[in-house]
Write a protein that holds these residues in place. Sequence first.
Motif, PDB file in Angstrom:
ATOM      1  N   HIS A  44      21.545  -9.024  80.835  1.00  0.00           N
ATOM      2  CA  HIS A  44      20.790  -7.787  80.992  1.00  0.00           C
ATOM      3  C   HIS A  44      21.677  -6.548  81.002  1.00  0.00           C
ATOM      4  N   ASN A  45      22.965  -6.722  81.210  1.00  0.00           N
ATOM      5  CA  ASN A  45      23.877  -5.577  81.197  1.00  0.00           C
ATOM      6  C   ASN A  45      24.458  -5.297  79.812  1.00  0.00           C
ATOM      7  N   ASP A  46      24.142  -6.179  78.857  1.00  0.00           N
ATOM      8  CA  ASP A  46      24.663  -6.031  77.490  1.00  0.00           C
ATOM      9  C   ASP A  46      23.476  -5.818  76.547  1.00  0.00           C
ATOM     10  N   SER A  47      23.448  -4.679  75.881  1.00  0.00           N
ATOM     11  CA  SER A  47      22.312  -4.362  75.007  1.00  0.00           C
ATOM     12  C   SER A  47      22.422  -4.972  73.617  1.00  0.00           C
ATOM     13  N   SER A  48      23.586  -5.541  73.283  1.00  0.00           N
ATOM     14  CA  SER A  48      23.786  -6.079  71.927  1.00  0.00           C
ATOM     15  C   SER A  48      22.797  -7.197  71.583  1.00  0.00           C
ATOM     16  N   PRO A  49      22.596  -8.199  72.471  1.00  0.00           N
ATOM     17  CA  PRO A  49      21.625  -9.250  72.128  1.00  0.00           C
ATOM     18  C   PRO A  49      20.221  -8.702  71.898  1.00  0.00           C
ATOM     19  N   LEU A  50      19.838  -7.720  72.719  1.00  0.00           N
ATOM     20  CA  LEU A  50      18.510  -7.146  72.565  1.00  0.00           C
ATOM     21  C   LEU A  50      18.369  -6.426  71.228  1.00  0.00           C
ATOM     22  N   ARG A  51      19.388  -5.701  70.828  1.00  0.00           N
ATOM     23  CA  ARG A  51      19.340  -5.006  69.537  1.00  0.00           C
ATOM     24  C   ARG A  51      19.194  -6.003  68.389  1.00  0.00           C
ATOM     25  N   THR A  52      19.937  -7.112  68.480  1.00  0.00           N
ATOM     26  CA  THR A  52      19.871  -8.134  67.441  1.00  0.00           C
ATOM     27  C   THR A  52      18.483  -8.763  67.380  1.00  0.00           C
ATOM     28  N   LEU A  53      17.930  -9.082  68.544  1.00  0.00           N
ATOM     29  CA  LEU A  53      16.615  -9.718  68.593  1.00  0.00           C
ATOM     30  C   LEU A  53      15.508  -8.758  68.165  1.00  0.00           C
ATOM     31  N   ILE A  54      15.674  -7.487  68.471  1.00  0.00           N
ATOM     32  CA  ILE A  54      14.686  -6.492  68.026  1.00  0.00           C
ATOM     33  C   ILE A  54      14.631  -6.456  66.500  1.00  0.00           C
ATOM     34  N   ALA A  55      15.791  -6.468  65.864  1.00  0.00           N
ATOM     35  CA  ALA A  55      15.850  -6.433  64.398  1.00  0.00           C
ATOM     36  C   ALA A  55      15.180  -7.669  63.799  1.00  0.00           C
TER      37      ALA A  55
END
Length: 237
Positions: free
Chosen positions: A70-81
């Motif tokens: 939850h402190n790293d936004s990179s996985p969320l950005r990847t999953l959003i794409a």
Amino acid sequence: MYTSGQLAKQCRVSVRTVQYYDQKGLLHATRTSSNQRQYQEDDLIRLQQILAYQQLGFTLKDIQQLLNNHNDSSPLRTLIAKQREKATATRQQAQAQVDSLNFLEKQLADSQITSTSLNKSINYGRKQPRKLRQLRYKLLIWGLLIDFLFWGSLVIIVWHEGSIWWFLLGILLSVLIAAVLVGGYYRQVIYLCPNCQAEFTPAFKKWLWAAHTPNTRRLVCPHCQHRSYCIEEYRHS
């Protein structure tokens, strides 16, 4: 502290749902002396996040990854794409189905439902090529330019007391561009008869004044003489 029932009520889900997420390791209950599950305020926040992510189409595996990072936004950005790509594909499939239903409805209105036209309507939306959509986008953009020329010349006359020749020039350019666009579009499309499956190009005058939908045009097939809403397709060279 919350019991399973209280947590479920707070988030408007079933107790079974709370227990399921607990079993999957998404929630972390503590046990009382009587072996009853208890949850803290952090679990309420986590459950709200889980439900929100599920609404966006993320899998439980994805959600577990997001909660653990939850402190790293990179996985969320990847999953959003990735999820956006899936959602776009789903939307295109839904639009293809709508196109197919619209086509079938036109055939019904024309009282010409056959096994052939039914099969065509099922596959219709999926057969619209990308080049045809691009051709229509270009037509739309040029249409906006025509509007700009027409209204721009009118504004010059009204607000700047310009010569009427500017207005006439704007109209002339609009008409010329429109004629070129219509002629170009006509030369780049072809029509498929739903009755005999023949492809044909109608006469320009009949094509221009024929009733039409966004993807079909009511024409007479020169091969079987059947009048119906024929499918518009891109003319491949």
